[in-house]
Design a protein around this motif. Structure first.
Motif, PDB file in Angstrom:
ATOM      1  N   GLU A 289       8.201  -2.328 -10.760  1.00 17.12           N
ATOM      2  CA  GLU A 289       6.761  -2.181 -10.981  1.00 17.12           C
ATOM      3  C   GLU A 289       5.997  -3.233 -10.177  1.00 17.12           C
ATOM      4  N   TYR A 290       6.510  -4.465 -10.172  1.00 18.39           N
ATOM      5  CA  TYR A 290       5.860  -5.512  -9.377  1.00 18.39           C
ATOM      6  C   TYR A 290       5.974  -5.217  -7.882  1.00 18.39           C
ATOM      7  N   GLU A 291       7.110  -4.687  -7.468  1.00 16.85           N
ATOM      8  CA  GLU A 291       7.263  -4.348  -6.054  1.00 16.85           C
ATOM      9  C   GLU A 291       6.255  -3.284  -5.631  1.00 16.85           C
ATOM     10  N   ALA A 292       6.059  -2.286  -6.485  1.00 17.06           N
ATOM     11  CA  ALA A 292       5.089  -1.228  -6.174  1.00 17.06           C
ATOM     12  C   ALA A 292       3.672  -1.788  -6.126  1.00 17.06           C
ATOM     13  N   LEU A 293       3.359  -2.691  -7.080  1.00 14.37           N
ATOM     14  CA  LEU A 293       2.042  -3.318  -7.084  1.00 14.37           C
ATOM     15  C   LEU A 293       1.844  -4.167  -5.843  1.00 14.37           C
ATOM     16  N   ARG A 294       2.866  -4.938  -5.493  1.00 16.81           N
ATOM     17  CA  ARG A 294       2.803  -5.742  -4.273  1.00 16.81           C
ATOM     18  C   ARG A 294       2.536  -4.879  -3.051  1.00 16.81           C
ATOM     19  N   ASP A 295       3.280  -3.787  -2.931  1.00 17.13           N
ATOM     20  CA  ASP A 295       3.140  -2.925  -1.758  1.00 17.13           C
ATOM     21  C   ASP A 295       1.755  -2.296  -1.694  1.00 17.13           C
ATOM     22  N   SER A 296       1.226  -1.878  -2.852  1.00 22.56           N
ATOM     23  CA  SER A 296      -0.113  -1.287  -2.873  1.00 22.56           C
ATOM     24  C   SER A 296      -1.160  -2.312  -2.444  1.00 22.56           C
TER      25      SER A 296
END
Length: 491
Positions: A289-296
């Protein structure tokens, strides 16, 4: 602390002028004192830049601006102030002397915030009669835009003063970082100083240039730092095992002799402390979830940089343009089917929605751009508009039939359905060149107007002739599907 309606700025340099702008644009009256004879010009120029930036950021939500005046003395500036922001040069003796002068002239309820970037508040307040009223409020440049302000009290600073200053800074849109223990340089500047020292060593040793060092930051870690900082970034680098794994894997490198700085010994106790704090910071949010937030966040930042054609945004833009192979075309020319080529572009980042599709308003923008191309072809381009005449769109009907995604090329082809002395009827079709499908159509009715008189008037002969010429040139084409359609519920 009473409601803050008036703020005094003592020291009107780069930081002081930017403080004045932030307070002023938040509806607070500001008095500025500085010995520089050019202080008014410089401050007003900074405020103009701040007004532009804050308007882009917050628009009409901003309150009415406060009143600005330039005081002839410190006493005049602070005598009726609710809050004083001192922004003098970083000289301890100068600040001590001036802070004592401010203290002697300000109202009993007032609070002083010092913009010092590293001097200890206990020393700064040592000459004041009311030392409890001083707190450090250390901002970052540009003060009117960057939200961080470090708040730090001295030995004699009251809790009420810290709370009052923090409340005011929060009110004007800032993020307060309470520095609970006095330390030279506080928190943020100590981190910046570490990077700065290493950067100077890299130049001193002939390893890298200033430009190369800046590129190492702005194209890499700097993009992540803007939203995740160091510890959360490294937590993600530890994978599913988190911060503890990262520290065990990469921690020993701190003892390697490749840095000019000496770090603390990475003991088991320090590893446990950092890991526990990292767990608390993560707040139960999982790695993916943090990786997806980071990428966004990274994508959004790079899209924003691309709109300015700068830094990592310029790299992304050039790369995508190379991928899409945009060939030069002549807008306003005839397509092979008799229509006018009025648009040809790849879908830009600012035009896409959360589903990565061309968003609704962007269709209207591209169709509007297509209308401008047709108007230029008939002689009603920018020069004609500057003369005081134009065509105004009075009715629009858009149909959304398909989709286009980021980087895909779209083309707008236009049919002139009809015209008379005052009116022009256009029909645009937008084609996704990857699929060849019509993804939207727009029917526009435009009226020729005298812009100054604000009324419709007949178009001049040369424009009317050009309109009729396009109508005649396209008469052989079948009526476009969707012409004259209205929105109705099925019967």
């Amino acid at each position: 602390m009473a409601e803050v309606n008036k703020v005094a700025i003592v020291g009107g340099g780069v930081i002081g002028a930017a403080w004045a702008a932030r307070f002023l644009l938040n509806g607070i009256d500001v008095a500025v004192f500085d010995l520089d004879p050019e202080v008014e010009r410089k401050t007003r120029e900074v405020i103009a830049n701040a007004r532009r930036a804050q308007t882009r950021l917050h628009g009409a939500a901003l309150p009415p601006e406060g009143q600005l005046r330039f005081a002839p003395s410190i006493a005049d500036a602070v005598e009726d102030a609710d809050f004083i922001q001192e922004s003098l040069p970083e000289r301890e003796d100068l600040k001590q002397r001036v802070l004592a002068d401010i203290d002697a002239a300000m109202p009993d309820h007032a609070v002083i915030g010092s913009s010092t970037s590293g001097l200890l508040p206990t020393k700064l307040q040592s000459a004041m009669n009311r030392p409890d009223r001083l707190v450090v409020g250390h901002p970052f440049n540009p003060v009117y835009l960057l939200p961080l302000v470090e708040v730090c009290g001295g030995d004699q600073t009251s809790d009420e003063t810290i709370a009052s200053a923090s409340a005011l800074y929060t009110r004007i849109g800032m993020k307060v970082l309470h520095v609970r223990h006095e330390i030279d340089g506080f928190i943020a500047d100590r981190l910046l100083e570490a990077v700065w020292r290493e950067a100077l060593w890299l130049i001193n040793d002939g390893i890298a240039t200033a430009s190369e060092i800046d590129d190492a930051i702005r194209f890499g870690a700097g993009l992540r730092w803007s939203f995740m900082g160091t510890f959360l970034t490294y937590r993600l680098a530890g994978g599913e095992a988190g911060m503890k794994h990262f520290l065990h894997q990469f921690g020993p490198s701190m003892e390697w002799p490749w840095t000019k700085l000496i770090g603390p010994k990475l003991t088991d106790e320090l590893i446990e402390t950092v890991s526990a704090q990292s767990d608390e910071q993560a707040a139960g949010i999982g790695l993916r979830e943090y990786e997806a937030l980071r990428d966004s966040c990274l994508v959004d930042i790079m899209h924003a940089l691309e709109r300015n054609d700068f830094a990592a945004g310029a790299v992304a833009k050039a790369y995508r343009e190379g991928l899409t192979g945009m060939a030069a075309v002549t807008l306003g020319s005839d397509c092979g089917d008799g229509l006018v080529l009025s648009g040809h572009t790849s879908v830009s980042p600012e035009w896409i929605d959360y589903n990565e599709h061309l968003t609704e308003w962007a269709y209207l923008k591209l169709f509007g751009d297509g209308t401008d191309v047709v108007l230029a072809r008939i002689g009603a381009g920018p020069d004609y508009v500057a003369s005081g005449f134009s065509f105004y769109t009075v009715e629009t009907h858009i149909r959304h039939l398909g989709q286009a995604r980021l980087g895909e090329k779209v083309e707008v082809r236009t049919r002139v359905l009809g015209s008379d002395s005052k009116r022009l009827q256009l029909f645009h079709a937008m084609i996704n060149l990857a699929s060849g499908a019509v993804i939207a159509t727009a029917e526009h009715m435009l009226v020729h107007v005298d812009a100054k008189a604000e009324k419709s008037v007949p178009a001049p002969d040369h424009i009317a002739t050009a309109m009729q010429g396009l109508v005649a040139a396209q008469q052989h084409l079948a009526p476009p599907e969707g012409t004259g359609r209205t929105i109705t519920m099925p019967g």
